[in-house]
Design a protein around this motif. Structure first.
Motif, PDB file in Angstrom:
ATOM      1  N   SER A   1     -86.069  78.119 150.421  1.00 49.98           N
ATOM      2  CA  SER A   1     -85.661  79.086 149.410  1.00 49.98           C
ATOM      3  C   SER A   1     -84.257  79.586 149.731  1.00 49.98           C
ATOM      4  CB  SER A   1     -86.636  80.267 149.388  1.00 49.98           C
ATOM      5  OG  SER A   1     -86.210  81.251 148.464  1.00 49.98           O
ATOM      6  N   MET A   2     -83.366  79.512 148.748  1.00 51.23           N
ATOM      7  CA  MET A   2     -81.996  79.971 148.933  1.00 51.23           C
ATOM      8  C   MET A   2     -81.604  80.870 147.771  1.00 51.23           C
ATOM      9  SD  MET A   2     -80.057  76.540 150.367  1.00 51.23           S
ATOM     10  CE  MET A   2     -78.822  77.440 151.287  1.00 51.23           C
ATOM     11  N   ARG A   3     -80.698  81.789 148.061  1.00 53.07           N
ATOM     12  CA  ARG A   3     -80.174  82.667 147.029  1.00 53.07           C
ATOM     13  C   ARG A   3     -78.655  82.581 147.009  1.00 53.07           C
ATOM     14  NH1 ARG A   3     -80.459  89.005 148.057  1.00 53.07           N
ATOM     15  NH2 ARG A   3     -78.752  88.366 149.420  1.00 53.07           N
ATOM     16  N   VAL A   4     -78.099  82.462 145.816  1.00 51.93           N
ATOM     17  CA  VAL A   4     -76.647  82.475 145.633  1.00 51.93           C
ATOM     18  C   VAL A   4     -76.285  83.705 144.805  1.00 51.93           C
ATOM     19  CG1 VAL A   4     -74.648  81.281 144.679  1.00 51.93           C
ATOM     20  CG2 VAL A   4     -76.457  79.979 145.824  1.00 51.93           C
ATOM     21  N   TRP A   5     -75.330  84.471 145.297  1.00 52.15           N
ATOM     22  CA  TRP A   5     -74.930  85.729 144.658  1.00 52.15           C
ATOM     23  C   TRP A   5     -73.421  85.725 144.465  1.00 52.15           C
ATOM     24  CZ3 TRP A   5     -76.124  91.148 147.227  1.00 52.15           C
ATOM     25  CH2 TRP A   5     -75.764  92.165 146.331  1.00 52.15           C
ATOM     26  N   GLN A   6     -72.997  85.907 143.231  1.00 55.04           N
ATOM     27  CA  GLN A   6     -71.575  85.959 142.899  1.00 55.04           C
ATOM     28  C   GLN A   6     -71.216  87.336 142.338  1.00 55.04           C
ATOM     29  OE1 GLN A   6     -70.799  82.804 140.142  1.00 55.04           O
ATOM     30  NE2 GLN A   6     -70.549  81.263 141.733  1.00 55.04           N
ATOM     31  N   ALA A   7     -70.021  87.761 142.649  1.00 49.72           N
ATOM     32  CA  ALA A   7     -69.510  89.015 142.098  1.00 49.72           C
ATOM     33  C   ALA A   7     -67.997  88.912 142.007  1.00 49.72           C
ATOM     34  CB  ALA A   7     -69.915  90.201 142.958  1.00 49.72           C
TER      35      ALA A   7
END
Length: 395
Positions: free
Chosen positions: A358-364
């Protein structure tokens, strides 16, 4: 697209993680369903038989559990400007995502291999002699068989390039260019022989022995039935001991896990922790009951007296380094990932799972610098629930 691509690359790059028991728990990422930082996993029950009598000897259920701590969150972080964001996903993947995820997975694998190797107490091979034939591999295979590792096609060998070079030359007639090998897509896979798939992996852990590898247990060894601590500090100073060292104890033999018949070899132990005057070892020493794993040479019951002042034999020489290659069954080790939460105020925060990862990618965005910030996170834990189903091949 970035999340999907990151998972694809992680799956291909994970040579060791990809061959062990990968478990996934979605309770961490669900609001109101978090279970804390520890996941308990049940271990199989063991029983003793009643022989030669019709009278029942009812045994209580002794549920054993092991704890996998979900306490490690690793990530890679990067920034893009507007021009870079205009590239296609293929270009972004080649130039940014692939090297970033490769670094992330490589370091996690290195930590996991070191953890798994230190937890493995069975060892084969001759320290200081890189194997070039199947003698050491056969010995490792035999130890896994002795401890009832399944023969179901899920056995693997991870070894460094130097060892692999010698083995490929010595076994060039055995590695087959079969359709299975042609179709494989995971990095490092060489072939299959000796009941195992072989992987070349230069992240293998190197053990450097302590400065003293000769001695005995103390006159009062402090050994107990089911215990994991021993006292050897009088003859082997705690400063000379190293976590991961493997040793045997004179007179303490391994036995068949079910019949309890003595094997011809001494039980091997690995140091897992070093205290002020005592040493914690694995496996635990069971003298009686269904978990009994140490006996005398004739199969008799050992006692505290068996351990007192008993001679110790360490694998390898003092202050010498040895690469620890590894043969193992898939279920010897566990790598568990969990869902990281989707942040409420994040407009671009995506979580995906593929085959237990499980991976999470977060952009801002950063409006002042006209940049997009991005982080790729993974929350994981690791365990060795069946270390007896693995064996080091020292080199």
């Amino acid at each position: 697209m970035v999340t999907r691509e990151a998972l694809r690359i992680a799956h291909e790059k994970s040579q060791f993680i990809g061959t062990v028991d990968r478990q996934y728990d979605d309770s961490y990422g669900k609001t109101g369903a978090k279970i804390g930082s520890a996941l308990r996993v049940r271990r199989p029950n063991q029983y003793t038989r009643t022989s030669g009598s019709r009278v029942m000897d009812v045994q209580d259920q002794v549920e054993r559990t092991s704890t996998i701590t979900m306490a490690t969150q690793d990530h890679v972080d990067m920034r893009f400007n507007s021009a870079e964001l205009s590239l296609s996903i293929d270009e972004i993947s080649k130039r940014y995502i692939e090297p970033a995820v490769s670094a992330l997975i490589s370091n996690i694998e290195s930590d996991f291999i070191a953890f798994a190797t230190k937890a493995t107490y069975n060892t084969a091979g001759t320290a200081g002699t890189p194997p070039t034939d199947l003698v050491a591999v056969g010995a490792a295979r035999a130890k896994m068989n002795q401890f009832l590792a399944p023969k179901d096609g899920n056995r693997f060998i991870q070894c460094d390039s130097v060892t692999m070079g010698g083995m490929v030359n010595g076994l060039k007639g055995l590695f087959q260019d079969s359709s299975q090998i042609k179709d494989q897509y995971r990095e490092g896979m060489i072939g299959r022989t000796a009941m195992a798939d072989w992987y070349e992996n230069d992240r293998m852990w190197t053990l450097t022995n302590g400065s003293d590898v000769t001695g005995t247990l103390d006159a009062a060894s402090l050994a107990t039935d089911g215990g994991t601590t021993l006292d050897m500090h009088t003859t082997v100073a705690v400063t000379a001991q190293v976590v991961g060292q493997v040793f045997t104890i004179a007179g303490v033999y391994a036995c068949h896990p079910e019949t309890k018949a003595a094997y011809s070899n001494l039980q091997q132990f690995t140091i897992t922790a070093i205290g002020a005057s005592t040493t914690t070892v694995s496996p635990a020493m069971y003298w009686t009951g269904p978990y009994k794993n140490v006996v005398t040479s004739s199969g008799g019951t050992v006692s505290a007296a068996t351990f007192n002042s008993a001679a110790l034999t360490f694998v390898g020489n003092a202050s010498t380094s040895y690469v620890q290659n590894l043969m193992y069954h898939k279920e010897a080790f566990q790598f568990v990932t969990a869902d990281l939460p989707i942040m409420d105020d994040a407009s671009k925060c995506v979580r995906r799972t593929q085959e237990g990862l499980s991976m999470r990618v977060w952009q801002a965005s950063d409006i002042r610098n006209d940049e997009m910030l991005m982080r790729i996170d993974i929350l994981y834990g690791m365990a060795a629930l069946r270390p007896e189903w693995a064996c080091r091949i020292t080199s």
